[in-house]
Design an enzyme around this catalytic site. Structure first.
Site, PDB file in Angstrom:
ATOM      1  N   ASN A   7       0.605  -1.547  -0.150  1.00  0.00           N
ATOM      2  CA  ASN A   7      -0.249  -0.063   0.423  1.00  0.00           C
ATOM      3  C   ASN A   7       1.022   0.965   0.091  1.00  0.00           C
ATOM      4  O   ASN A   7       1.373   1.483   1.275  1.00  0.00           O
ATOM      5  CB  ASN A   7      -0.681   0.091   1.586  1.00  0.00           C
ATOM      6  N   LYS A  14       3.261   0.718   3.226  1.00  0.00           N
ATOM      7  CA  LYS A  14       2.601   0.328   4.197  1.00  0.00           C
ATOM      8  C   LYS A  14       2.895  -1.900   3.670  1.00  0.00           C
ATOM      9  O   LYS A  14       2.647  -1.493   2.501  1.00  0.00           O
ATOM     10  CB  LYS A  14       1.451   0.231   4.540  1.00  0.00           C
ATOM     11  N   ARG A  91      -2.667  -2.161  -3.658  1.00  0.00           N
ATOM     12  CA  ARG A  91      -3.946  -1.456  -3.271  1.00  0.00           C
ATOM     13  C   ARG A  91      -4.100  -0.703  -4.069  1.00  0.00           C
ATOM     14  O   ARG A  91      -2.570   0.556  -4.001  1.00  0.00           O
ATOM     15  CB  ARG A  91      -3.974  -0.806  -1.834  1.00  0.00           C
ATOM     16  N   GLY A 210     -13.161   5.228  10.600  1.00  0.00           N
ATOM     17  CA  GLY A 210     -11.662   4.960  10.663  1.00  0.00           C
ATOM     18  C   GLY A 210     -10.886   6.753  11.038  1.00  0.00           C
ATOM     19  O   GLY A 210     -12.081   7.692  10.453  1.00  0.00           O
ATOM     20  N   ASN A 211     -10.248   6.931  10.324  1.00  0.00           N
ATOM     21  CA  ASN A 211      -9.571   8.340  10.060  1.00  0.00           C
ATOM     22  C   ASN A 211     -10.473   9.368   8.779  1.00  0.00           C
ATOM     23  O   ASN A 211     -11.371   9.910   8.833  1.00  0.00           O
ATOM     24  CB  ASN A 211      -8.494   8.658   9.830  1.00  0.00           C
ATOM     25  N   ARG A 241     -10.683  15.332   7.412  1.00  0.00           N
ATOM     26  CA  ARG A 241     -11.787  16.623   6.294  1.00  0.00           C
ATOM     27  C   ARG A 241     -13.282  16.575   7.233  1.00  0.00           C
ATOM     28  O   ARG A 241     -14.042  15.820   7.759  1.00  0.00           O
ATOM     29  CB  ARG A 241     -11.634  15.028   5.214  1.00  0.00           C
ATOM     30  N   ASP A 284      -8.177  12.152  16.847  1.00  0.00           N
ATOM     31  CA  ASP A 284      -8.342  10.607  17.130  1.00  0.00           C
ATOM     32  C   ASP A 284      -9.537  10.484  18.668  1.00  0.00           C
ATOM     33  O   ASP A 284      -9.281  11.906  19.476  1.00  0.00           O
ATOM     34  CB  ASP A 284      -7.084  10.973  18.127  1.00  0.00           C
ATOM     35  N   GLU A 385      -8.148  -5.252   5.320  1.00  0.00           N
ATOM     36  CA  GLU A 385      -8.055  -4.917   4.300  1.00  0.00           C
ATOM     37  C   GLU A 385      -6.937  -6.024   3.277  1.00  0.00           C
ATOM     38  O   GLU A 385      -6.820  -6.079   2.193  1.00  0.00           O
ATOM     39  CB  GLU A 385      -7.497  -3.008   3.892  1.00  0.00           C
TER      40      GLU A 385
HETATM   41  P1  ADP Z   1      -7.194   4.792   9.051  1.00  0.00           P
HETATM   42  O1  ADP Z   1      -7.225   3.280   7.867  1.00  0.00           O
HETATM   43  O2  ADP Z   1      -8.091   5.810   8.188  1.00  0.00           O
HETATM   44  O3  ADP Z   1      -5.364   5.815   8.952  1.00  0.00           O
HETATM   45  P2  ADP Z   1      -7.695   3.516  11.107  1.00  0.00           P
HETATM   46  O4  ADP Z   1      -8.893   3.092  10.756  1.00  0.00           O
HETATM   47  O5  ADP Z   1      -7.049   3.272  11.711  1.00  0.00           O
HETATM   48  O6  ADP Z   1      -7.506   5.262  10.351  1.00  0.00           O
HETATM   49  O7  ADP Z   1      -8.444   4.376  12.480  1.00  0.00           O
HETATM   50  C1  ADP Z   1      -8.236   4.827  13.627  1.00  0.00           C
HETATM   51  C2  ADP Z   1      -8.612   5.833  14.425  1.00  0.00           C
HETATM   52  O8  ADP Z   1      -9.709   5.424  15.172  1.00  0.00           O
HETATM   53  C3  ADP Z   1      -8.145   6.778  15.312  1.00  0.00           C
HETATM   54  O9  ADP Z   1      -7.661   7.928  14.736  1.00  0.00           O
HETATM   55  C4  ADP Z   1      -8.515   6.396  16.529  1.00  0.00           C
HETATM   56  O10 ADP Z   1     -10.239   8.306  15.787  1.00  0.00           O
HETATM   57  C5  ADP Z   1      -9.428   5.741  16.380  1.00  0.00           C
HETATM   58  N1  ADP Z   1      -9.479   4.741  17.491  1.00  0.00           N
HETATM   59  C6  ADP Z   1      -8.615   3.970  17.430  1.00  0.00           C
HETATM   60  N2  ADP Z   1      -8.180   2.767  18.851  1.00  0.00           N
HETATM   61  C7  ADP Z   1      -9.288   3.676  19.392  1.00  0.00           C
HETATM   62  C8  ADP Z   1     -10.371   3.228  20.841  1.00  0.00           C
HETATM   63  N3  ADP Z   1      -9.648   2.475  21.656  1.00  0.00           N
HETATM   64  N4  ADP Z   1     -11.167   4.143  20.525  1.00  0.00           N
HETATM   65  C9  ADP Z   1     -12.111   4.863  20.397  1.00  0.00           C
HETATM   66  N5  ADP Z   1     -11.200   5.116  18.648  1.00  0.00           N
HETATM   67  C10 ADP Z   1     -10.031   4.579  18.875  1.00  0.00           C
END
Ligand code: ADP
Length: 397
Positions: A7, A14, A91, A210-211, A241, A284, A385
């Protein structure tokens, strides 16, 4: 067969090596700051210690070379020879309308991906550099492109067309494409498998939170709508975003704040979302929840706005499919934030949903989090993924 999943981003890469027989990863890692001072590679063999090494990576070819070196390292590597890597799955972010499924990478495919560069100028060129670097270093090893947009290509025109002059679609292919397709596909399939029901006869809504965050509607095995659009900016409020907003805000802000269009776009992509809305507390959700628990009103409002938007999209997709059987939560927030799931589900009483609080507080497993009486099921399905890309790759090679 060992499958290397790559990726490749503009300055990061990654990777995961997956044994397709067991479907377990046997090594994984990340190259960061490629082409920038202070490049770092981290590498973890399954069952071993994570190694982090700072080493120059002027370009992606060098990053891939270091990945292959780590995988074949005599002491900490996991394969003796590159010949033990049977295929590479890449990816690719944007396949435009050209790719409705994964494909073996050929010169023609590379050219077709390049033609989609305009639609994802930050991502596709980086993905192509990753392909090029692997081709240089791995000779004839077969490679497969797996597109973030492909799963959504089954959407009908009424879902993917914007209310814009039709000529822009004809000239530039301006339309909804959707992203996170590999995750929406994996999670919706997994939900049906876990429930022991026929994927082709279900109404499934997947909330990938996710983010980056998006929702999709999967009707009888096909994606019929999704919240991200031409780019990943549309839809939910995300980490940084904005998601949906009145398009007139762009000109209004440009005038008020004396910003160029690209400066406004930078605000919408990088300084908005829960980060901007909370008054820069954090993107976060762990920080936001902590601030909310400490009584920070902006954090509470931000979490409420986030959950409300998710609930509205679920409502829209219930309408699109004339019902829903299963709602799935996945990705960082979806898998790990019981608070977010319960706040979203509070809006869904009309679907006969009752949460099982004990199940909702569990983590890290495929699980139904509604009570047996609940008319609609809600599940948490950890996304994978990389495994989905490895499966697609295996199927094609
Ligand atoms: P991406 O792949 O889009 O970067 P992820 O799917 O890995 O993102 O999600 C990352 C986000 O998940 C973090 O920014 C955080 O907000 C959230 N996150 C991770 N662990 C926890 C948790 N224990 N409680 C709440 N939110 C969490």
């Amino acid at each position: 067969m060992n499958i290397l999943v790559i990726n490749c981003g503009s300055s990061s890469l990654k990777f995961q090596l997956i044994d397709s027989d067991t479907e377990n990863w046997i090594a994984k890692g990340l190259c960061e700051r490629i082409g920038i001072d202070g490049s770092v590679i981290s590498y973890t063999p399954a069952g071993g210690e994570k190694e982090v090494k700072e080493t120059p990576m002027p370009d992606h070819t060098e990053a891939i070379r270091l990945v292959l070196e780590a995988l074949t390292n005599p002491s900490t590597g996991v394969v003796k020879d590159l010949k033990e890597i049977g295929a590479v799955g890449h990816r690719i972010v944007h396949g435009g309308e050209k790719f409705a499924s994964s494909t073996i990478i050929t010169d023609e495919v590379i050219e077709a991906i390049r033609e989609c560069n305009d639609l994802a100028p930050l991502h596709n060129p980086a993905n192509l550099i990753g392909i090029d670097a692997c081709r240089k270093l791995m000779g004839d090893t077969p490679m497969v492109a797996v597109f973030d947009t492909a799963f959504h290509q089954t959407m009908p025109p009424k879902a993917y067309m914007y209310g814009l002059p039709y000529a822009y679609y004809e000239k530039y292919k301006v339309r909804r494409y959707g992203f996170h397709g590999t995750s929406h596909s994996y999670v919706s399939h997994r939900a049906a498998e876990k429930l022991g029901v026929d994927f082709d006869q279900q109404k499934i809504i997947v909330c990938h939170l996710g983010n980056g965050a998006s929702v999709s509607a999967v009707l009888n095995g096909k994606c019929v709508d999704t919240s991200m659009g031409l780019t990943p900016l549309e839809g939910l409020i995300m980490g940084t975003r904005s998601g949906d907003l009145d398009p007139a805000i762009l000109e209004f802000l440009a005038n008020k704040e004396n910003m160029t269009l690209s400066e406004v776009m930078n605000v919408l992509n990088k300084k908005s979302g829960v980060y901007g809305l909370s008054g820069d507390i954090s993107s976060d959700f762990r920080d936001l929840e902590k601030a909310h628990n400490e009584g920070n009103k902006k954090a509470t409002m931000t979490l409420e706005a986030f959950c409300y938007r998710v609930a509205k999209y679920i409502g829209a997709y219930v309408a699109a499919m004339n019902g829903v059987d299963v709602i799935c939560f996945t990705a960082g927030v979806g898998e790990n934030a019981p608070l977010v799931r319960s706040w979203v589900c509070e809006y869904l009483g009309y679907l006969g949903i009752t949460l099982d609080d004990t199940a909702n507080n569990k983590r890290g497993e495929d699980i139904v989090i509604t009570t047996p009486e609940s008319r609609t099921k809600v599940m948490v399905i950890p996304t994978n993924e990389e495994l989905a890309i490895a499966r697609e790759t295996l199927a094609l090679v």
